[in-house]
Design a protein around this motif. Structure first.
Motif, mmCIF file in Angstrom:
data_model
loop_
_atom_site.group_PDB
_atom_site.id
_atom_site.type_symbol
_atom_site.label_atom_id
_atom_site.label_comp_id
_atom_site.label_asym_id
_atom_site.label_seq_id
_atom_site.Cartn_x
_atom_site.Cartn_y
_atom_site.Cartn_z
ATOM 1 N N MET A 1 72.940 64.535 66.839
ATOM 2 C CA MET A 1 72.443 63.512 67.759
ATOM 3 C C MET A 1 73.540 62.508 68.089
ATOM 4 S SD MET A 1 68.552 62.514 66.687
ATOM 5 C CE MET A 1 67.208 63.645 66.978
ATOM 6 N N THR A 2 73.280 61.705 69.085
ATOM 7 C CA THR A 2 74.238 60.728 69.568
ATOM 8 C C THR A 2 74.496 59.630 68.544
ATOM 9 O OG1 THR A 2 73.418 61.114 71.808
ATOM 10 C CG2 THR A 2 74.717 59.116 71.441
ATOM 11 N N PRO A 3 75.768 59.272 68.313
ATOM 12 C CA PRO A 3 76.043 58.110 67.455
ATOM 13 C C PRO A 3 75.677 56.835 68.193
ATOM 14 C CG PRO A 3 78.066 58.928 68.420
ATOM 15 C CD PRO A 3 76.989 59.920 68.796
ATOM 16 N N LEU A 4 75.427 55.766 67.466
ATOM 17 C CA LEU A 4 75.069 54.518 68.127
ATOM 18 C C LEU A 4 75.636 53.320 67.392
ATOM 19 C CD1 LEU A 4 71.322 53.551 67.554
ATOM 20 C CD2 LEU A 4 72.495 55.268 66.190
ATOM 21 N N SER A 5 75.767 52.245 68.141
ATOM 22 C CA SER A 5 76.198 50.960 67.592
ATOM 23 C C SER A 5 74.970 50.069 67.476
ATOM 24 C CB SER A 5 77.235 50.303 68.505
ATOM 25 O OG SER A 5 78.413 51.070 68.575
ATOM 26 N N ILE A 6 74.729 49.565 66.268
ATOM 27 C CA ILE A 6 73.570 48.716 66.002
ATOM 28 C C ILE A 6 74.045 47.274 65.891
ATOM 29 C CG2 ILE A 6 71.666 48.240 64.420
ATOM 30 C CD1 ILE A 6 71.872 51.180 63.530
ATOM 31 N N VAL A 7 73.578 46.433 66.798
ATOM 32 C CA VAL A 7 73.967 45.028 66.842
ATOM 33 C C VAL A 7 72.829 44.191 66.273
ATOM 34 C CG1 VAL A 7 74.593 43.081 68.323
ATOM 35 C CG2 VAL A 7 75.445 45.387 68.854
ATOM 36 N N ILE A 8 73.113 43.460 65.213
ATOM 37 C CA ILE A 8 72.098 42.620 64.569
ATOM 38 C C ILE A 8 72.529 41.163 64.690
ATOM 39 C CG2 ILE A 8 70.835 42.118 62.452
ATOM 40 C CD1 ILE A 8 71.662 44.906 61.447
ATOM 41 N N ILE A 9 71.703 40.346 65.307
ATOM 42 C CA ILE A 9 72.033 38.925 65.408
ATOM 43 C C ILE A 9 71.358 38.172 64.259
ATOM 44 C CG2 ILE A 9 72.452 38.934 67.892
ATOM 45 C CD1 ILE A 9 69.590 37.790 68.222
ATOM 46 N N THR A 10 72.054 37.182 63.724
ATOM 47 C CA THR A 10 71.523 36.438 62.580
ATOM 48 C C THR A 10 71.753 34.943 62.741
ATOM 49 O OG1 THR A 10 73.603 36.671 61.342
ATOM 50 C CG2 THR A 10 71.926 38.353 60.983
ATOM 51 N N LEU A 11 70.848 34.189 62.142
ATOM 52 C CA LEU A 11 70.995 32.743 61.995
ATOM 53 C C LEU A 11 70.185 32.330 60.771
ATOM 54 C CD1 LEU A 11 71.885 29.918 62.815
ATOM 55 C CD2 LEU A 11 69.916 29.815 64.366
ATOM 56 N N ASN A 12 70.886 32.021 59.698
ATOM 57 C CA ASN A 12 70.236 31.613 58.444
ATOM 58 C C ASN A 12 69.201 32.643 57.987
ATOM 59 O OD1 ASN A 12 71.764 29.234 58.449
ATOM 60 N ND2 ASN A 12 70.214 28.125 59.616
ATOM 61 N N GLU A 13 69.653 33.874 57.833
ATOM 62 C CA GLU A 13 68.767 34.979 57.471
ATOM 63 C C GLU A 13 69.143 35.608 56.129
ATOM 64 O OE1 GLU A 13 66.094 35.826 58.775
ATOM 65 O OE2 GLU A 13 66.088 35.276 60.910
ATOM 66 N N GLU A 14 69.619 34.810 55.187
ATOM 67 C CA GLU A 14 70.051 35.371 53.905
ATOM 68 C C GLU A 14 68.923 36.059 53.146
ATOM 69 O OE1 GLU A 14 69.584 31.338 51.125
ATOM 70 O OE2 GLU A 14 71.564 32.196 51.482
ATOM 71 N N GLU A 105 63.603 60.762 71.350
ATOM 72 C CA GLU A 105 62.873 60.341 72.539
ATOM 73 C C GLU A 105 63.817 59.931 73.663
ATOM 74 O OE1 GLU A 105 59.677 60.437 73.171
ATOM 75 O OE2 GLU A 105 59.060 61.144 71.184
ATOM 76 N N LEU A 106 64.845 59.181 73.335
ATOM 77 C CA LEU A 106 65.796 58.723 74.343
ATOM 78 C C LEU A 106 66.518 59.897 75.004
ATOM 79 C CD1 LEU A 106 67.308 55.738 72.341
ATOM 80 C CD2 LEU A 106 65.912 55.533 74.405
ATOM 81 N N GLU A 107 66.938 60.857 74.211
ATOM 82 C CA GLU A 107 67.692 61.981 74.733
ATOM 83 C C GLU A 107 66.810 62.965 75.494
ATOM 84 O OE1 GLU A 107 69.838 63.572 71.414
ATOM 85 O OE2 GLU A 107 70.906 61.690 71.064
ATOM 86 N N SER A 108 65.638 63.235 74.970
ATOM 87 C CA SER A 108 64.751 64.188 75.633
ATOM 88 C C SER A 108 64.207 63.633 76.949
ATOM 89 C CB SER A 108 63.596 64.582 74.706
ATOM 90 O OG SER A 108 62.794 63.457 74.389
ATOM 91 N N ARG A 189 61.501 52.628 80.006
ATOM 92 C CA ARG A 189 60.222 53.029 79.452
ATOM 93 C C ARG A 189 60.112 52.588 77.990
ATOM 94 N NH1 ARG A 189 59.299 53.487 83.953
ATOM 95 N NH2 ARG A 189 58.456 55.242 85.149
ATOM 96 N N MET A 190 58.902 52.497 77.512
ATOM 97 C CA MET A 190 58.645 52.304 76.090
ATOM 98 C C MET A 190 58.647 53.679 75.430
ATOM 99 S SD MET A 190 58.312 49.036 75.748
ATOM 100 C CE MET A 190 57.682 48.977 74.067
ATOM 101 N N ILE A 191 59.271 53.798 74.271
ATOM 102 C CA ILE A 191 59.259 55.059 73.548
ATOM 103 C C ILE A 191 58.329 54.935 72.335
ATOM 104 C CG2 ILE A 191 61.518 55.813 74.342
ATOM 105 C CD1 ILE A 191 62.710 54.812 71.722
ATOM 106 N N PRO A 192 57.690 56.024 71.924
ATOM 107 C CA PRO A 192 56.659 55.963 70.871
ATOM 108 C C PRO A 192 57.226 55.876 69.458
ATOM 109 C CG PRO A 192 56.905 58.208 71.625
ATOM 110 C CD PRO A 192 57.794 57.367 72.518
ATOM 111 N N VAL A 193 57.982 54.832 69.213
ATOM 112 C CA VAL A 193 58.451 54.523 67.860
ATOM 113 C C VAL A 193 58.111 53.065 67.589
ATOM 114 C CG1 VAL A 193 60.309 56.224 67.856
ATOM 115 C CG2 VAL A 193 60.764 53.904 68.686
ATOM 116 N N ARG A 194 57.963 52.721 66.310
ATOM 117 C CA ARG A 194 57.525 51.377 65.954
ATOM 118 C C ARG A 194 58.451 50.744 64.918
ATOM 119 N NH1 ARG A 194 52.065 50.194 67.381
ATOM 120 N NH2 ARG A 194 51.122 51.952 68.492
ATOM 121 N N PHE A 195 58.597 49.448 65.033
ATOM 122 C CA PHE A 195 59.354 48.675 64.054
ATOM 123 C C PHE A 195 58.449 47.584 63.502
ATOM 124 C CE2 PHE A 195 59.800 46.459 68.055
ATOM 125 C CZ PHE A 195 59.790 45.114 67.725
ATOM 126 N N TRP A 196 58.687 47.239 62.247
ATOM 127 C CA TRP A 196 57.909 46.159 61.638
ATOM 128 C C TRP A 196 58.553 44.826 62.003
ATOM 129 C CZ3 TRP A 196 58.267 42.111 58.141
ATOM 130 C CH2 TRP A 196 57.054 41.616 57.656
#
Length: 243
Positions: A1-14, A105-108, A189-196
Motif C-alpha cells: 500500500m501507499t506510504p503516508l506522512s502523518i502530521v500531528i499538531i500538539t499544544l500542551n498534550e503531554e 478505501e482511498l485507493e480503491s 468523500r467520507m470513507i467508512p473508517v472511524r477514529f476515537w
C-alpha cells in the motif's frame, strides 16, 4: 500500500500524545512517517513524543515558535516526504487496522482528499446520539458543501499545495474550508473508517453549546462565506489537560 506522512499538531498534550503514538506503533500498515508539530507547548509534550523514537523510527518532532492550528498543519505538510498526508490531532485514538482500512478505501475509490467518522464506543448514550447526528451531517454535506473534522483528515501534497493549505486567517471551521476548497477540484468523500475523538472538548464547552456553535458556523459559512479574523467568538486552544 501507499506510504503516508502523518502530521500531528500538539499544544500542551503531554498526557495524550503518547496514547496516539502508541496506537500508531501498533498499526498493521507500517509504511509511514510521523511528524509531530508542536505549537510551543508549556509542558513536556515534545519530550514525551521523542520518547517514542525507538517505537517509531520515522518520527520527527518539530517545535514552532508560534501557535496556530492551520500553521501547524501547513508546517507539517511542508516537512512531509510522502505524497499521501494524514492530519491528526493529538487527542485522537486509532484502532490497529485504521491505516490499512483507510488506505484501501482511498485507493480503491481513487480519492485524494477524504474525511473519516468519529467513534462513540465506550461513551454514554447521549454522546453516541450526538456523534451519530454529527457523522450524518458529515456524510450528507460531503456531496455538495463538505464539512470535515480536522482531527482526522486525509489529503495529498498535490491537493494541499494547489489549494494553498489550511487558511490561518479563518477563526473557526478551517478544516471545513480546506475540504470545501479541495472539493472544487477533487472529489471529496467520507470513507467508512472511524477514529476515537476525545470528548473533553464537548465536556468543557458543553455538548449542546458546542453543537449549536458549529451548526451556526456552518450555516453562516454556506450563506456568507468563511469566518475570518474572528467574526465569531472562538477560542480553539483553551482545552485543559484534565483526564
Amino acid at each position: 500500500m501507499t506510504p503516508l506522512s502523518i502530521v500531528i499538531i500538539t499544544l500542551n498534550e503531554e498526557k495524550r500524545i503518547g496514547r496516539l503514538l502508541e496506537d500508531l506503533s501498533k498499526q498493521s500498515h507500517q509504511q509511514y512517517e510521523v511528524i509531530v508539530v508542536d505549537s510551543n507547548s508549556d509542558d513536556n509534550t515534545c519530550e514525551v513524543a521523542r520518547g517514542f523514537e525507538q517505537a517509531l523510527p520515522s518520527l520527527a518532532v518539530h517545535k514552532m515558535n508560534q501557535r496556530g492550528t492551520s500553521l501547524g498543519r501547513n508546517t507539517g505538510a511542508q516537512l512531509a516526504k510522502y505524497e499521501r498526508l494524514l492530519f491528526l490531532d493529538a487527542d485522537v485514538r486509532l484502532s490497529p487496522t485504521f491505516l490499512t482500512n483507510a488506505l484501501y478505501e482511498l485507493e480503491s475509490r481513487k480519492l485524494e482528499v477524504a474525511g473519516s467518522y468519529m467513534e462513540a464506543k465506550d461513551l454514554s448514550f447521549s454522546y453516541k446520539v450526538g456523534y451519530a447526528l454529527f457523522n450524518a451531517g458529515l456524510f450528507s454535506t460531503s456531496f455538495f458543501f463538505p464539512t470535515a473534522v480536522g482531527a482526522c483528515t486525509f489529503s495529498t501534497k498535490r491537493v494541499h499545495n494547489e489549494i494553498g493549505g489550511f487558511d490561518p486567517s479563518i477563526a473557526l471551521c478551517e478544516d471545513c474550508d480546506y475540504a470545501n476548497r479541495a472539493a472544487k477540484t477533487w472529489r471529496y468523500r467520507m470513507i467508512p473508517v472511524r477514529f476515537w475523538f476525545d470528548p473533553r472538548r464537548l465536556e468543557q464547552d458543553g455538548f449542546i453549546k458546542m453543537g449549536l456553535t458549529y451548526m451556526k458556523a456552518n450555516v453562516r459559512r454556506f450563506f456568507m462565506g468563511e469566518m475570518r479574523n474572528k467574526r465569531m467568538d472562538c477560542n480553539c486552544d483553551h482545552y485543559t489537560d484534565a483526564n
